[in-house]
Design an enzyme around this catalytic site. Structure first.
Site, PDB file in Angstrom:
ATOM      1  N   GLU A 158     -27.212  15.393  67.794  1.00  0.00           N
ATOM      2  CA  GLU A 158     -27.348  14.989  69.204  1.00  0.00           C
ATOM      3  C   GLU A 158     -27.686  13.505  69.292  1.00  0.00           C
ATOM      4  OE1 GLU A 158     -30.213  17.667  70.920  1.00  0.00           O
ATOM      5  OE2 GLU A 158     -28.678  19.166  71.343  1.00  0.00           O
ATOM      6  N   GLU A 312     -24.578  24.485  69.422  1.00  0.00           N
ATOM      7  CA  GLU A 312     -25.887  25.083  69.729  1.00  0.00           C
ATOM      8  C   GLU A 312     -25.883  25.640  71.142  1.00  0.00           C
ATOM      9  OE1 GLU A 312     -29.217  22.422  69.511  1.00  0.00           O
ATOM     10  OE2 GLU A 312     -28.529  21.498  67.667  1.00  0.00           O
TER      11      GLU A 312
HETATM   12  C1  GAL Z   1     -31.474  20.571  70.539  1.00  0.00           C
HETATM   13  C2  GAL Z   1     -31.620  20.239  69.069  1.00  0.00           C
HETATM   14  C3  GAL Z   1     -32.091  21.398  68.237  1.00  0.00           C
HETATM   15  C4  GAL Z   1     -33.208  22.115  68.948  1.00  0.00           C
HETATM   16  C5  GAL Z   1     -32.721  22.569  70.295  1.00  0.00           C
HETATM   17  C6  GAL Z   1     -33.730  23.362  71.063  1.00  0.00           C
HETATM   18  O1  GAL Z   1     -31.736  19.435  71.278  1.00  0.00           O
HETATM   19  O2  GAL Z   1     -30.417  19.745  68.544  1.00  0.00           O
HETATM   20  O3  GAL Z   1     -32.515  20.914  66.987  1.00  0.00           O
HETATM   21  O4  GAL Z   1     -34.279  21.237  69.098  1.00  0.00           O
HETATM   22  O5  GAL Z   1     -32.382  21.454  71.061  1.00  0.00           O
HETATM   23  O6  GAL Z   1     -33.241  23.769  72.338  1.00  0.00           O
END
Ligand code: GAL
Length: 661
Positions: A158, A312
């Site tokens: 990110e 994610e």
């Molecule tokens: C994203 C990140 C992950 C985790 C996730 C939690 O920003 O890439 O590592 O922190 O959020 O929602």
């Protein structure tokens, strides 16, 4: 984008919708790993992203490396048939690095130096950070170049999530170089920034700074250029890592996970997407279901409608909202399958196993604290088998719709700068409201970047297209001249690429095309509404609109003595240009959109009974065409009979069905 390249899998592997998660085995003792792979196989996991935050473990001290544990993990995954999306591990530097080199720590606009102790505490433009990061990338690439488990590289994480805007001296130096490249001479910069104002004239690039906290409003073009520069600085870091990976492992595709979600706007992802082999995105539900679908459609737009990777999302609750509720029954699968509908060929979660310690221990995962004997893990297993039924969809593109919404980071950044007519305007909210209204009307909608080829669209909606440089104006004029139907809203066409107003009356660059002219904006107070003749009400914005061309029809007027036309349509040959001079919101748009669609010759694809209740998205490829029906609400819905790969004509609340056409 470079040429689209998907995961590197062994020859003969059948295309599939991949399934998996961020996997952090370094948080767990070795014996847990065996249980992990057993459960991964049970769930149908075939890909995991590893080592994203492992720098401190991989390099415990300068010049000291420990790859043994990573070797073991990668071998174990490979033996279990699970592919590895290997992170370059550069997202979060270890404490020794920032203690030795505090000059890599980011600095905020008010001069605060951000400390270690969280994550992503590095300056995108720090040469020192870059040197250490690239050394790590080189080590990883050399070590795993020939490992067959590696299906892709996951650059950083990110990019810019917590460190996008850095106002340090490193940033100042890099900003000056970026400006010199853009403008050539300091006179060029002075012209572009309009520095004949408040004594802001610069004598040389050396006098220029990032827009640090100032005594009053900073220069808007300086702010805009800083946003562009900051996005480019992240992209520059991406490219630096990618070049090493491409040199050492030319066969392994490279990606990085974007954050196309909610109000996150620090990077121009349409631009960044050009630097990777396939687009990846992280999405967390923040507002509502439509925001998820809208984000997925934007992601597909920046991926030029080729397959992308959902890197994610969450199985259930997150840990970073004010109140973190679990997802309701059905939402885990519906959210995932909505992304697949919009072109995701991989569905991954943050994270595989819920952490027992650290700031994310209350964030859901595929294996919850409760363990495998849990509703959540059973849902995870069920989703894994649902995805297997969609393997025929893998590799297909998201089918082009007849309607597109233009989504433009330049306009987003520009429209919401300070010192404007109102601070109530929200670019993305306006675009999302159009998305909802069009989806409610039963049509499929693309969301495309401003440089997209508009051929093939009947209707293009440009919500708050604030920044319209001459080439974009020409593209929109050509679209309408070619028989296309354009809708532009208030605060569109106002400025050029330097944030200089197009003179002669608003909406500036689009004034002639729309056949209207506005002399003064008339923003509304926070709770003020202005009634329209068609029964709708405008908020946020209003304008006295003068019709200036022949063939302009007034579709709705303001019921206010100082205001006249509110919504107009100019016919141009077979095409048209409609102007909406206020924020109608989803209710007001619901009254307008069916007429706009009918005029553009766009017929709803959903039968009337399903409109508003179901979203339809299609994918098309070598195995045919697939229609995804997504239940947007909490009631069962009856779909047409058909050849269903997933689900059937009885679509449960929050359900998704997929039919082969
Ligand atoms: C994203 C990140 C992950 C985790 C996730 C939690 O920003 O890439 O590592 O922190 O959020 O929602």
């Amino acid at each position: 984008m470079q040429t689209h390249r998907w995961l590197r899998t062994p020859e003969g592997t059948a295309p599939r919708i991949s399934y998996g998660a961020d996997y952090n085995p370094d948080q767990w003792p070795r014996e847990v790993w065996d249980e992990d792979v057993r459960l991964m196989k049970e769930a149908g996991v075939d890909v995991v992203s590893i080592a994203i935050f492992s720098w401190a473990k991989l390099q415990p001290a300068p010049g000291e490396w420990d790859f043994a544990w990573l070797d073991d993990v990668i071998d174990l995954l490979h033996e279990s048939g699970i592919g590895v999306d290997l992170a370059t591990a550069t997202a979060s530097p270890p404490p020794w690095l920032t203690i030795a080199h505090p000059e890599v720590l980011p600095v905020t606009a008010d001069g605060t130096v951000l400390s270690q102790g969280g994550r992503q505490h590095w300056r995108p433009t720090s040469p020192v950070f870059r040197r250490y990061a690239l050394e790590l990338v080189t080590k990883l690439a050399e070590r795993y170049a020939d490992h067959p488990a590696i299906v892709a590289w996951h650059v950083n994480n990110e990019l810019g999530c917590h460190n996008a805007y850095d106002y340090s001296d490193d940033a100042a130096r890099a900003f000056r170089a970026w400006l010199a490249e853009r403008y050539g001479t300091v006179d060029g910069l002075n012209d572009a920034w309009g520095t004949a104002f408040w004594a802001q004239r610069y004598g040389s690039f050396d006098e220029v700074l990032p827009p640090r906290v100032a005594a009053s409003f900073p220069n808007p073009t300086q702010q805009l250029d800083f946003l562009r520069f900051s996005s480019d600085a992240l992209t520059d870091h991406l490219v630096a890592e990618r070049e090493i990976l491409n040199r050492i492992t030319p066969d392994v595709p490279v990606t990085t996970n974007f954050m196309i979600v909610g109000d996150t706007r620090h990077a121009d992802y349409a631009k960044m997407a050009r630097e990777i082999d396939f687009v990846s995105n992280d999405h967390y539900v923040t507002v509502d279901r439509d925001e998820l679908a809208f984000s997925a459609a934007i992601t597909s737009g920046v991926a030029r409608h080729r397959p992308w990777f959902l890197m994610e999302h969450s199985t259930s609750a997150v840990n970073w909202q004010p109140v973190n509720r679990p997802k309701r029954q059905g939402e885990l699968a519906r959210d995932s399958l909505t992304h697949v509908a919009h072109g995701a060929d991989a569905v991954c979660f943050f994270q595989w196993r819920q952490s027992a310690a650290g700031a994310e221990k209350y964030h859901s995962a595929m294996v919850p604290h409760a363990g495998e004997d849990s509703r959540l893990f059973r849902d995870v297993v069920a989703l894994g088998s649902a995805l297997r039924r969609l393997d025929a969809v893998a590799g297909s593109d998201r089918a082009q719709a007849e309607v597109a919404i233009l989504f433009d980071w330049e306009s987003w950044w520009g429209a919401e700068l300070d010192s404007h007519p109102t601070e109530l305007l929200r670019y993305r909210r306006e675009a999302l409201e159009w998305w909802t209204a069009l989806t409610d009307a039963g049509v499929r909608v693309d969301v495309v970047p401003a440089d997209a080829d508009l051929a093939g669209y009947r209707l293009v909606v440009a919500p708050v297209l604030y920044s319209v440089p001459a080439p974009l104006r020409e593209a929109l004029e050509a679209f309408v001249a070619g028989g296309g139907h354009l809708v532009a809203t208030y605060f569109s066409g106002i400025v050029d690429e330097n944030d200089h107003v197009w003179l002669g009356g608003y909406p500036g660059a689009l004034r002639e095309l729309l056949g209207v002219r506005v002399e003064e904006f008339r923003p509304l107070w926070k709770d003020e509404k202005v009634a329209l003749s068609n029964g709708a009400a405008g908020t946020i914005w209003s304008e006295p609109v003068d019709v200036t061309a022949d063939g302009v029809e007034v579709l709705a007027s303001y019921e206010h003595e100082e205001l006249g036309a509110a919504v107009t349509r100019r016919t141009v040959g077979d095409g048209s240009a409609t102007y909406v001079s206020t924020r109608l919101g989803t209710d007001g748009l619901a009254a307008l959109v069916p007429d706009v669609l009918a005029h553009a010759g766009v017929h709803p694809e959903l039968p009337e009974a399903l409109r508003g209740r179901v979203e339809l998205v299609s994918r098309t490829g070598a195995n045919g065409r697939f229609d995804f029906y997504i239940n947007r609400g909490d009631d069962e819905v009856r779909l047409p009979e058909g050849d269903y790969l997933l689900g059937g004509a009885a679509l449960p609340p929050r359900g998704v069905a997929v039919a082969r056409r």
